[in-house]
Structure formats: structure tokens, C-alpha cells
Design an enzyme around this catalytic site. Structure first.
Site, short mmCIF file in Angstrom:
data_model
loop_
_atom_site.label_atom_id
_atom_site.label_comp_id
_atom_site.label_asym_id
_atom_site.label_seq_id
_atom_site.Cartn_x
_atom_site.Cartn_y
_atom_site.Cartn_z
N ILE A 19 0.81 -1.22 0.00
CA ILE A 19 0.00 0.00 0.00
C ILE A 19 0.84 1.26 0.00
O ILE A 19 0.30 2.37 -0.07
CB ILE A 19 -0.96 0.02 1.21
CG1 ILE A 19 -0.18 -0.11 2.53
CG2 ILE A 19 -2.00 -1.07 1.09
CD1 ILE A 19 -1.06 -0.01 3.77
N GLY A 22 8.45 4.06 -0.09
CA GLY A 22 9.22 5.27 0.11
C GLY A 22 10.70 4.96 0.11
O GLY A 22 11.12 3.82 -0.14
N GLY A 23 11.48 6.00 0.41
CA GLY A 23 12.93 5.83 0.39
C GLY A 23 13.46 4.93 1.49
O GLY A 23 14.60 4.50 1.44
N GLY A 25 11.61 2.20 2.78
CA GLY A 25 11.00 0.89 2.83
C GLY A 25 9.67 0.84 2.13
O GLY A 25 9.23 1.80 1.47
N VAL A 27 5.46 -0.44 2.57
CA VAL A 27 4.42 -0.69 3.56
C VAL A 27 3.39 -1.62 2.94
O VAL A 27 2.95 -1.43 1.80
CB VAL A 27 3.75 0.62 4.01
CG1 VAL A 27 2.68 0.34 5.05
CG2 VAL A 27 4.80 1.58 4.58
N LYS A 42 5.71 -2.42 7.81
CA LYS A 42 6.71 -1.70 7.02
C LYS A 42 8.00 -2.50 7.01
O LYS A 42 8.56 -2.83 8.06
CB LYS A 42 6.97 -0.31 7.59
CG LYS A 42 8.04 0.42 6.78
CD LYS A 42 8.13 1.88 7.10
CE LYS A 42 9.12 2.56 6.17
NZ LYS A 42 9.24 3.99 6.41
N ASP A 142 11.68 13.34 9.62
CA ASP A 142 11.15 13.20 8.25
C ASP A 142 9.68 13.59 8.20
O ASP A 142 8.86 12.89 7.59
CB ASP A 142 11.34 11.77 7.75
CG ASP A 142 11.22 11.68 6.22
OD1 ASP A 142 11.40 12.72 5.54
OD2 ASP A 142 10.93 10.59 5.71
#
Length: 397
Positions: A19, A22-23, A25, A27, A42, A142
Site C-alpha cells: 500500500i 518510500g525511500g 521501505g 508498507v 513496514k 522526516d
């Protein structure tokens, strides 16, 4: 070892679908087969830690920070249920949120209403304040729209993959001297690879608020990673009040302070939370006033408007119509239970004057005596209408 849909990590968390990516990992929506519930898993990216010699060190650091994340308890922070290692895959198990994240929401709506941005901001500030005020303060490092996820009306701060626990003796997954985070939402000192501080999150949070109001980070654009970090460090974005002129001045000033290039010039997140809460309360009061229907006018209020219309007929010499207008006012007030209100006596006074104008002096003189007596009993001898009745009676004597 890579992971794939259908696989059960730790022989417990079966991956159903990916779903997010990202940088740091990917999810997955997964099923906790032990507790029979849906969760989010994740799987962390380890491209920088692929050297087998660092595997043990990485796992130790990951385990320390994952334990801290699992200890967080706040309504605006995603709940971490578990963590583990499956072969070479390092993963974190979290509550599954309904979504969408604010980044997706922003892309669909471009810019968000000010009251919604303030509401999302107040919740986010409460979560960050909780992180910063812990015995072991946590810096998220982040904060960006895609890491703020809606769960119904609640905003939840997510993705602690690169969070830092501010303990001098604690080894962190991501070392000092490396650029961490997302450049267009990172603080200037973060772009320089300096040690993490709470001020990082304040700058990032300010940039998120700016983006929610303006439609994107002011540091975004062509040029890639290096140009983005240059913009963050050296370029001053246009004030949000110039980009979007309906932004209230207090909110514009707060965002500008949060995005100060020097960390010491930024407010603490506690101050940000207090100011956003105050702005939210002000917006709520204003919205309540705006949304509230005007109060229903009372019968005496309506009667006074009708009295003015009858007075105009009287002044125009249309005495019969005026008399009927005054009589209608009296009837409506009697029916509503306002027979002793000053408007009721004013209506009868109007009928008396209309009668005098039509040459009915004898009957009107008797009516005036009774009117004055009743008005004085109900309103008092000093009432302005009672004095007007008395002056009128004296003029007709």
C-alpha cells in the site's frame, strides 16, 4: 531476501498487498494471523547496510529504536505493535490506518481550506510536542505530508524509520554526517548533516503547513536532491501571506518563524502547539457565529416594524388603513401573550391618534384615559411612552 505478497513474516504477519513505498521501505497491508486483525507492516530498506559485517550492528540499533517507537502512546501517533527480522527483512508492525495521507489529500485538492490545515496542524503539533518532551526525546526527522495519515478525523504521525532518540550514548540507525529525511521538507542544518535536534522537526513542520496552504513545498522544483538542499539552506521562500492572501496574519507569522534558517530563531513545538490551538479556537468561534442562524425575531420586534409601517400611513393621511395596521399589531401581540408590552400600548396609541384624525374625539378621549391608566400600571410613570401619552392628553384637553 526480498519479501512478497502472500508471505508470512515471522510466521505471523501475512502480507496481503503493498500500500505504500518510500525511500526507507515498503508498507504492506497484512493480516496478523495470531490475533486475527488487519495491520500495517513496514519492511525497512537496508541498501546502506548490506555489508554482512554490519548486520549485527544494524539489528541492534534497529531493535533499540523500534522498542522506543513501540513505547509511544499518543492519539496522534501511529501505534507500533511489534518488530522483527525475517531472514534479511527487517520489519515493523503498526496499526492500519484508514487514510489517506495528507500528501495524497493535497494532490487531490491542491490547496486545503485554512481551517482544515489549522486543525491538522494542531493535532500534529500535539504529537510532536509529546515526542520532544519525553524522558528520551524523539526527533522524527522526516515530517512531510505523506507521513501524516488520516484515520477518520484524526491525524497520525507515521514513519519513524529514521527517527532519532536524543540520548548521547545511544547509537542510531542513521549516523551523524549523513543527509536524512526528504530535502524539500528538511531543515537547513539537517541538509548539512549536523546532529539531530528538536528544531529540525519545527522547520519541517512549518514547511508542511506552508505546503498544505500553498499546494506544495516552496523548495520543490527542477534540479534534484542537491538543488533542493541548496534552496532549503540559502533561498528564502515567498511569505505564505503573499502566496495565499486569505491566510490569517497570526498563522502566516507562525509559519515564517518556524521556517527560520537559524535553529535558535524558531519557536519550540510547545509554543507552536499553543498558537495553533489558539488559532483553531478562534476559527471555531468565528465559524459558529457564521453558521448560526440569526435568532428568531420576537413578536415585539416584529410589531415595531409593523408599527413603523402604520405610522407612515398615518402621516400620509390614510387614517382608516393606519387604524387597521395598528389594530393588526395589537391582535398579534395579544395572541402571542405580549398584551402588556410597550409595543402593545404603542399600537393602541396609534389607533387613538388615527381616531382623532378622523374626528372621533369623544370616543378617543375615553380610550386615551383607559390607555394611559393601563400603560402607567404596566410600564411605570416614568416610561417614555407613558410620558408621550400624557403630553398628548394634555394637548387635547
Amino acid at each position: 531476501m526480498s519479501v512478497s505478497v502472500g508471505q508470512a513474516l515471522g510466521d505471523r504477519y501475512r502480507l496481503v498487498e503493498r500500500i505504500g513505498r518510500g525511500g526507507h521501505g515498503e508498507v504492506y497491508r497484512a493480516r496478523d494471523e495470531s490475533l486475527d486483525r488487519s495491520v500495517a507492516v513496514k519492511v525497512l530498506s537496508r541498501s546502506k547496510h548490506a555489508d554482512p559485517r554490519t548486520t549485527g550492528e544494524f539489528h541492534a540499533r534497529f531493535d533499540r529504536e523500534a522498542r522506543v517507537m513501540a513505547s509511544l502512546r499518543h492519539p496522534n501517533i501511529v501505534t507500533v505493535h511489534d518488530r522483527g527480522v525475517h531472514g534479511e527483512a527487517t520489519y515493523v508492525v503498526m496499526e492500519l490506518l484508514a487514510g489517506p495521507d495528507l500528501g495524497t489529500l493535497q494532490r487531490s485538492e491542491v490547496v486545503l481550506p485554512i481551517e482544515r490545515v489549522t486543525a491538522y496542524g494542531a493535532q500534529t503539533a500535539a504529537a510532536i510536542e509529546y515526542l520532544h518532551r519525553r524522558a528520551e526525546p524523539v526527533v522524527h526527522r522526516d515530517l512531510k505530508p505523506s507521513n501524516l495519515v488520516l484515520d477518520g478525523e484524526a491525524v497520525k504521525v507515521c514513519d519513524f524509520g529514521i527517527a532519532a532518540v536524543l540520548e548521547p550514548d545511544l547509537t542510531k540507525i542513521t549516523r551523524s554526517g549523513e543527509m536524512v529525511g526528504t530535502p524539500v521538507y528538511a531543515a537547513p542544518e539537517q541538509c548539512r548533516g549536523e546532529d539531530a535536534t528538536a528544531a529540525w522537526d519545527v522547520f519541517s513542520f512549518g514547511t508542511v503547513l506552508y505546503a498544505m496552504l500553498a499546494g506544495g513545498s516552496p523548495f520543490a522544483g527542477q534540479g534534484g536532491w542537491e538543488l533542493a538542499t541548496y534552496r532549503v539552506q540559502y533561498e528564502q521562500p515567498a511569505p505564505i501571506a503573499e502566496v495565499r492572501r486569505d491566510v490569517p496574519e497570526p498563522l502566516a507569522e507562525l509559519i515564517e518563524a518556524m521556517m527560520a534558517k537559524t535553529a535558535d530563531d524558531r519557536p519550540t513545538v510547545s509554543e507552536v502547539r499553543r498558537r495553533l490551538a489558539g488559532l483553531l479556537a478562534s476559527e471555531s468561534r468565528a465559524a459558529t457565529v457564521t453558521r448560526s442562524a440569526p435568532p428568531e425575531p420576537t413578536p415585539p420586534t416584529l410589531a415595531r416594524a409593523q408599527l413603523r409601517a402604520a405610522e407612515q400611513l398615518l402621516n400620509l393621511g390614510r387614517y382608516a388603513e393606519a387604524d387597521e395596521g395598528f389594530a393588526a399589531v395589537g391582535r398579534s401581540l395579544d395572541a402571542a401573550g405580549y398584551g402588556r408590552d410597550s409595543a402593545r400600548f404603542a399600537a393602541e396609541f396609534g389607533r387613538v391618534r388615527a381616531g382623532y384624525a378622523r374626528g372621533e374625539g369623544v370616543s378617543c378621549a375615553l380610550r386615551l384615559v383607559r390607555l394611559l391608566e393601563h400603560a402607567e400600571q404596566a410600564l411605570g410613570p416614568g416610561d417614555e411612552l407613558v410620558r408621550a401619552l400624557r403630553r398628548f392628553q394634555q394637548a387635547r384637553s
